[in-house]
Design a protein around this motif. Structure first.
Motif, short mmCIF file in Angstrom:
data_model
loop_
_atom_site.label_atom_id
_atom_site.label_comp_id
_atom_site.label_asym_id
_atom_site.label_seq_id
_atom_site.Cartn_x
_atom_site.Cartn_y
_atom_site.Cartn_z
N ASN A 364 50.57 53.32 34.32
CA ASN A 364 49.54 53.17 33.29
C ASN A 364 48.30 52.54 33.90
OD1 ASN A 364 47.96 52.51 31.04
ND2 ASN A 364 49.75 52.15 29.75
N MET A 365 47.20 53.32 33.96
CA MET A 365 45.96 52.82 34.55
C MET A 365 45.39 51.65 33.74
SD MET A 365 44.56 53.89 37.37
CE MET A 365 42.84 53.55 37.07
N THR A 366 45.58 51.69 32.43
CA THR A 366 45.05 50.60 31.58
C THR A 366 45.76 49.28 31.90
OG1 THR A 366 44.59 52.20 29.83
CG2 THR A 366 44.62 49.88 29.21
N SER A 367 47.09 49.35 32.00
CA SER A 367 47.86 48.15 32.32
C SER A 367 47.51 47.64 33.71
CB SER A 367 49.36 48.43 32.22
OG SER A 367 49.71 48.83 30.92
N LEU A 368 47.35 48.57 34.67
CA LEU A 368 47.00 48.16 36.05
C LEU A 368 45.67 47.43 36.05
CD1 LEU A 368 47.45 50.14 39.29
CD2 LEU A 368 45.19 49.27 38.76
N THR A 369 44.68 47.93 35.31
CA THR A 369 43.35 47.31 35.26
C THR A 369 43.43 45.92 34.61
OG1 THR A 369 42.36 49.52 35.10
CG2 THR A 369 40.96 47.65 34.53
N GLU A 370 44.24 45.81 33.54
CA GLU A 370 44.42 44.50 32.90
C GLU A 370 45.00 43.50 33.88
OE1 GLU A 370 45.25 44.76 28.23
OE2 GLU A 370 46.73 45.89 29.43
N GLY A 371 45.95 43.92 34.68
CA GLY A 371 46.57 43.03 35.65
C GLY A 371 45.56 42.54 36.68
N VAL A 372 44.69 43.44 37.16
CA VAL A 372 43.66 43.05 38.14
C VAL A 372 42.70 42.05 37.52
CG1 VAL A 372 41.71 43.90 39.52
CG2 VAL A 372 43.84 45.22 39.43
N LEU A 373 42.27 42.30 36.27
CA LEU A 373 41.34 41.38 35.60
C LEU A 373 41.99 40.00 35.42
CD1 LEU A 373 39.80 43.75 32.88
CD2 LEU A 373 38.63 42.74 34.85
N SER A 374 43.28 40.02 35.15
CA SER A 374 43.98 38.75 34.96
C SER A 374 44.03 37.96 36.26
CB SER A 374 45.39 39.01 34.43
OG SER A 374 46.11 37.79 34.31
N SER A 375 44.22 38.66 37.39
CA SER A 375 44.35 37.96 38.66
C SER A 375 43.03 37.35 39.14
CB SER A 375 44.89 38.92 39.72
OG SER A 375 43.97 39.96 39.95
N ILE A 376 41.92 37.87 38.70
CA ILE A 376 40.61 37.34 39.15
C ILE A 376 39.85 36.73 37.97
CG2 ILE A 376 40.39 38.94 41.11
CD1 ILE A 376 38.66 40.71 39.42
N SER A 377 40.59 36.32 36.95
CA SER A 377 39.95 35.73 35.76
C SER A 377 39.19 34.45 36.10
CB SER A 377 41.01 35.44 34.69
OG SER A 377 42.00 34.54 35.19
N ILE A 378 39.66 33.74 37.15
CA ILE A 378 38.97 32.51 37.53
C ILE A 378 37.54 32.82 37.97
CG2 ILE A 378 38.95 30.59 39.15
CD1 ILE A 378 41.99 30.71 39.18
N LEU A 379 37.37 33.89 38.81
CA LEU A 379 36.03 34.27 39.27
C LEU A 379 35.15 34.69 38.10
CD1 LEU A 379 36.95 36.40 42.44
CD2 LEU A 379 36.07 34.06 42.37
N ILE A 380 35.76 35.38 37.14
CA ILE A 380 35.00 35.82 35.97
C ILE A 380 34.52 34.59 35.17
CG2 ILE A 380 35.14 37.07 33.78
CD1 ILE A 380 37.17 38.94 35.14
N GLY A 381 35.41 33.60 35.03
CA GLY A 381 35.05 32.41 34.29
C GLY A 381 33.98 31.59 35.00
N GLU A 382 34.03 31.53 36.35
CA GLU A 382 33.04 30.74 37.09
C GLU A 382 31.63 31.26 36.87
OE1 GLU A 382 34.25 30.86 41.13
OE2 GLU A 382 35.80 29.31 40.90
N LYS A 383 31.46 32.58 36.73
CA LYS A 383 30.12 33.13 36.56
C LYS A 383 29.80 33.39 35.09
CE LYS A 383 28.39 35.65 39.77
NZ LYS A 383 28.02 36.70 40.73
N ASN A 384 30.73 32.99 34.22
CA ASN A 384 30.51 33.14 32.78
C ASN A 384 30.12 34.59 32.44
OD1 ASN A 384 30.40 32.28 30.11
ND2 ASN A 384 28.24 31.67 30.24
N LEU A 385 30.97 35.52 32.87
CA LEU A 385 30.67 36.94 32.70
C LEU A 385 31.30 37.48 31.44
CD1 LEU A 385 31.38 38.16 36.36
CD2 LEU A 385 29.18 37.49 35.37
#
Length: 511
Positions: A364-385
């Motif tokens: 499932n490409m959707t599930s795979l993408t969710e997993g990647v976003l979860s693993s780099i959520s810290i970087l997303i939070g640091e830049k307030n994206l």
């Protein structure tokens, strides 16, 4: 040049034929002018000699039978023997020979085909019998009993004359035929021959020109075909309908043209392939040079840092624990970067060489993408994206899940590193009957149009200083392209009005 050659050939053939005809006509004229007299003279000599033999034979028969040439008629007059008379009249009428029989005892004409036989006898005696100055060249025939000469009179008249005794030793035979008629005939014949030669020459010129044109036209066509073949133009064809050697030559030219066309076509194809191979090898050489230069450039900085900090530790510049810890962290960080780059290079090399094995499965490409976003959520939070991604659709793809995850991770990581603070990242996963589509858009600076096609090249960086700050080596997008193409897909990148969008498509069906 070809037309000039053809014209020259035509002229040469025409001139040769006309020269031969001219020589033939000239030879006929010369022979007619000089040879006809000689031939006529010999013919007359033969005729006179033949007439003499016939008369002598007849006189001999009469003598053996006890008869004479002159007999008595019914009215008691004298008459010449009929057979003798017939011979004389026959040669006189048919061959224009004047014949007279003379009695040697009385020296008087017994019989003559001419009325004035005695006058004829006087002329013969004057020019022949009584002439002691007969030149040897004028004697045309001579035997014991008979002589034939060419007699030129004082009145500029010429005769072929014969004088001789018959077998009875009493009868003299004299003969004469004029030569003046022969000369006149030769002159008339020569004039007529000139007219015939002129008319024949004109007709010959016309016929020769037409014949040479008929011969040289197909030769000209073949020459033109060979000229075009020399320029690698094989469209010209010989279309003659002859049944001779030229037709065979034309057919061979057509056959040779077809063979050459095919051979050159194959050579051109091989040449194009060779050019492509050369270009490919040149490109590989350039890539190899660029690769070595880029690897050297990428390794130069971390090696220099490791060397510098290691020397500092070795020389005891870090006396406190905190400084030593900082030095060792820098060395470990740079070592990790080098290790990561080497692994990426090995991965890329394996993908480009085709040695990498794809372990395909449905995921499932959707599930795979969710997993990647979860693993780099810290970087997303640091830049307030702000991340926009629709997780409600399940889209399945038949591919190597581990490698596709690497692609998705690279795309999203690049977007996070290049998006402005408080910016937006939009991720889209979609599909149609043939392909699955994935794209990542981020707000921020656009990529210069001249660099869009180069972002997939190894070690290419639009902003090298920025790339260094987040540890990018310039190999990630090259690996992305290699993975997608290994799956039979394609990558793309486009500038949007306020950002950049990276994406790929991969066939969704099982192979």
């Amino acid at each position: 040049m070809i037309k000039k050659f053809s014209h020259s050939l035509r002229v040469k053939i025409t001139l040769i034929i006309l020269l031969l005809i001219s020589i033939l006509l000239l030879s006929i004229g010369i022979l007619n002018n000089f040879g006809l007299t000689w031939y006529y003279q010999n013919e007359k000599v033969s005729e006179i000699h033949e007439a003499y033999l016939k008369l002598d034979n007849e006189v001999k028969k009469l003598s053996e039978d006890g008869q004479t040439i002159i007999g008595e008629s019914e009215d008691n007059g004298s008459v010449v023997n009929e057979r003798v008379s017939n011979i004389i009249l026959d040669y006189s009428n048919k061959h224009n020979i004047t014949i007279a029989l003379v009695d040697s005892m009385t020296n008087k004409a017994i019989y003559s085909s001419q009325r004035e036989g005695d006058m004829f006898l006087d002329r013969i005696q004057e020019g022949f019998i009584g002439n002691k100055n007969i030149k040897k060249k004028d004697i045309l025939y001579k035997s014991d009993n008979y002589t034939i000469i060419l007699h030129n009179t004082q009145k500029n008249s010429s005769f072929i004359e014969g004088f001789g005794y018959c077998s009875d030793n009493q009868t003299i035979v004299i003969m004469s035929t004029p030569v003046a008629g022969l000369k006149e005939s030769v002159n008339i014949s020569n004039k007529f021959l000139i007219y015939v030669a002129i008319i024949g020459f004109i007709i010959t010129v016309i016929i020769t020109f037409l014949i040479t044109k008929m011969i040289t036209s197909p030769i000209l066509q073949l020459a033109e075909i060979s000229n075009k073949m020399g320029k690698l133009d094989f469209t010209a064809r010989y279309d003659g309908k002859r049944s001779d050697e030229i037709q065979t030559l034309g057919q061979n030219m057509n056959y040779m043209s077809d063979r050459l066309k095919k051979a050159i076509s194959k050579l051109q194809e091989a040449n194009e392939v060779l050019k492509e191979d050369i270009k490919r090898k040149e490109a590989i050489d350039e890539m190899r040079k660029d690769f070595i230069a880029n690897v050297s450039h990428e390794l130069k900085t971390p090696i220099a840092l490791i060397q510098g900090y290691a020397e500092g530790l070795n020389e005891g510049l870090c006396e406190d624990e905190e400084s030593r810890k900082y030095y060792t962290e820098v060395i470990m960080d740079e070592s990790e970067k080098m290790n990561k780059m080497v692994k990426q290079l090995l991965t890329l090399s394996s993908l480009e060489s085709g040695n990498s094995i794809l372990h395909k499965e449905n995921f499932n490409m959707t599930s795979l993408t969710e997993g990647v976003l979860s693993s780099i959520s810290i970087l997303i939070g640091e830049k307030n994206l702000e991340v926009d991604f629709d997780t409600s659709k399940d889209i399945f793809l038949y591919a190597d899940e581990f490698k596709i995850e690497e692609v998705v991770t690279n795309y999203i990581s690049n977007a996070i590193h290049h998006v402005n603070d408080n910016g937006t990242i939009k991720i889209d996963v979609s599909e149609d009957e043939r392909n699955v589509y994935f794209s990542v858009y981020n707000t921020g600076n656009q990529i210069p149009e001249k660099d869009l096609a180069n972002v997939w090249e190894k070690f290419f960086k639009v902003d090298k200083a920025h790339s260094r700050s987040y540890g990018g080596s310039g190999i990630g997008l090259s690996i992305v392209k290699a993975i997608v193409e290994a799956h039979g897909g394609a990558v793309n990148v486009v500038n949007k009005s306020d950002g950049v969008e990276f994406g790929f498509k991969i066939p969704r069906m099982k192979e």
